[in-house]
Design a protein around this motif. Structure first.
Motif, short mmCIF file in Angstrom:
data_model
loop_
_atom_site.label_atom_id
_atom_site.label_comp_id
_atom_site.label_asym_id
_atom_site.label_seq_id
_atom_site.Cartn_x
_atom_site.Cartn_y
_atom_site.Cartn_z
N LYS A 122 0.75 -7.50 -5.51
CA LYS A 122 -0.45 -6.66 -5.65
C LYS A 122 -0.16 -5.29 -5.05
O LYS A 122 0.34 -5.18 -3.93
CB LYS A 122 -1.64 -7.29 -4.91
CG LYS A 122 -1.95 -8.71 -5.35
CD LYS A 122 -2.36 -8.78 -6.80
CE LYS A 122 -2.71 -10.19 -7.18
NZ LYS A 122 -2.15 -10.62 -8.43
N SER B 294 -2.47 5.41 -4.01
CA SER B 294 -3.47 6.47 -4.05
C SER B 294 -2.81 7.83 -4.20
O SER B 294 -1.60 7.97 -4.03
CB SER B 294 -4.32 6.43 -2.76
OG SER B 294 -3.52 6.73 -1.64
N ILE C 235 0.85 -1.19 0.00
CA ILE C 235 0.00 0.00 0.00
C ILE C 235 0.89 1.24 0.00
O ILE C 235 1.68 1.44 0.92
CB ILE C 235 -0.93 0.01 1.23
CG1 ILE C 235 -1.85 -1.21 1.18
CG2 ILE C 235 -1.74 1.32 1.27
CD1 ILE C 235 -2.65 -1.42 2.45
N TYR D 51 -1.62 -1.33 -4.18
CA TYR D 51 -2.65 -0.31 -4.05
C TYR D 51 -1.90 1.01 -3.88
O TYR D 51 -1.09 1.15 -2.97
CB TYR D 51 -3.56 -0.54 -2.83
CG TYR D 51 -4.45 0.65 -2.58
CD1 TYR D 51 -5.63 0.82 -3.29
CD2 TYR D 51 -4.07 1.64 -1.69
CE1 TYR D 51 -6.43 1.93 -3.10
CE2 TYR D 51 -4.86 2.76 -1.49
CZ TYR D 51 -6.04 2.91 -2.19
OH TYR D 51 -6.82 4.02 -2.01
#
Length: 86
Positions: free
Chosen positions: A49, A53, A25, A51
């Motif tokens: 994976k 932002s 993240i 993520y």
């Protein structure tokens, strides 16, 4: 759910610090070194994976805004414009 916070050394020598990590993240991590971006790109290509932002990867470690996300190819999205505000 186990959570681990990592720092810069996390990305040294490709991506050994990412071994065993299932999801990374990057919450509005504006500043990334090109080597860090490459390590993340390689890790995602190997099945990791991600993520991310906000303006993650828009600025290099010299404080220079990039024309596009350093990870645009990983995101599948490009930067249209930035608004940093005053």
């Amino acid at each position: 759910l186990p959570v681990d916070e990592r720092q810069d050394a996390f990305f040294e020598d490709e991506y050994p610090g990412l071994k065993g990590v299932k999801v990374l993240i990057l919450a509005n991590v504006n500043m990334l070194d090109p080597d860090e971006a490459a390590a993340i790109r390689n890790w995602v290509s190997a099945g990791g994976k991600l993520y991310a932002s906000g303006a993650t990867s828009v600025v290099d470690t010299h404080g220079r805004q990039q024309a596009d996300f350093q990870l645009a190819d990983v995101f599948g999205a490009s930067l249209v414009e930035t608004f940093w505000g005053d």
